[in-house]
Design an enzyme around this catalytic site. Structure first.
Site, PDB file in Angstrom:
ATOM      1  CB  VAL A  86      -1.306  -0.129   1.666  1.00 22.42           C
ATOM      2  CG1 VAL A  86      -1.768   1.387   1.230  1.00 22.42           C
ATOM      3  CG2 VAL A  86      -1.863  -1.451   1.385  1.00 22.42           C
ATOM      4  CE  LYS A  87       4.226   4.947  -4.905  1.00 19.93           C
ATOM      5  NZ  LYS A  87       3.949   5.434  -6.399  1.00 19.93           N
TER       6      LYS A  87
END
Length: 217
Positions: A86-87
């Protein structure tokens, strides 16, 4: 050093994968839009399509900027595929979200990092990757590679396990210099990877070998 490709183009991802040196993919809403991928459902499907091509980590970015929505989006992204990382943007709410994800076993990539202080906060929160944008720093007459060196020193001083993901890599010398400094990962266009193949002496040497072979047959 891991090689990631920074794109949403499936053909380029396949080409890099076929080369045998690809370790993962980073992408973002702008790169998705460039490929004509719009709408939440289409974007989520595209992330899965990317995961089905590569063997390594695929960074998928949250769009929200508040903690609760970041968590909601991030959990949805993480459930798409085991390879998803997850960025999360380097903002106050993002640091809170990274800590939450760390505590819940969700891997993260802290993006839009432009200072050693930001990288230190990301590591303290438990980010899996931190993404300093070296090309964008170079664009404003600031040494992006110096930032990589500073982060490397800080992380080594305290044993942080967060991996330095050199982002906004523009060309082959960025790749070489990041490798010299000790970046854990680089992410850039396909051209920055394929450029490492090129040398005029290789071309001229191969040409001579082939010409000499033909003379003997």
């Amino acid at each position: 050093m891991k090689f990631f490709i920074d794109t949403a183009n499936l053909d380029q991802i396949r080409e890099a994968q076929d080369l045998g040196v690809l370790d993962g993919v980073t992408t973002n809403p702008s790169l998705m839009a460039k490929e004509g991928i719009t709408g939440r459902n289409n974007i989520l499907k595209h992330y899965v399509d990317i995961c089905n091509i590569v063997d390594g980590d695929v960074s998928a970015e949250v769009i929200a900027t508040d903690f609760k929505e970041m968590v909601k989006e991030g959990e949805e992204l993480a459930e798409l595929h085991p390879q998803i990382v997850v960025k999360v943007p380097m903002i106050k709410e993002g640091v809170k979200a990274i800590k939450y994800f760390t505590d819940h076993g969700i891997r993260t990539n802290c993006t839009l990092v432009f200072s050693a202080g930001q990288a230190l906060l990301a590591a303290k929160a438990g980010a899996t990757y931190v993404s300093p944008f070296i090309g964008r720093l170079d664009d404003i007459s600031t040494d992006g590679l110096e930032l990589i060196a500073d982060i490397r020193l800080i992380y080594d001083n305290y044993g942080f396990e967060t991996q330095i993901l050199a982002a906004s890599v523009r060309h082959t010398m960025h790749v070489i210099n990041c490798a010299k400094i000790g970046a854990d990962v680089m992410t850039g266009p396909l051209s920055s990877i394929e450029g490492l193949l090129k040398h005029p002496l290789t071309d001229s040497g191969l040409k001579q070998f082939l010409e000499d072979y033909k003379k003997g047959n």
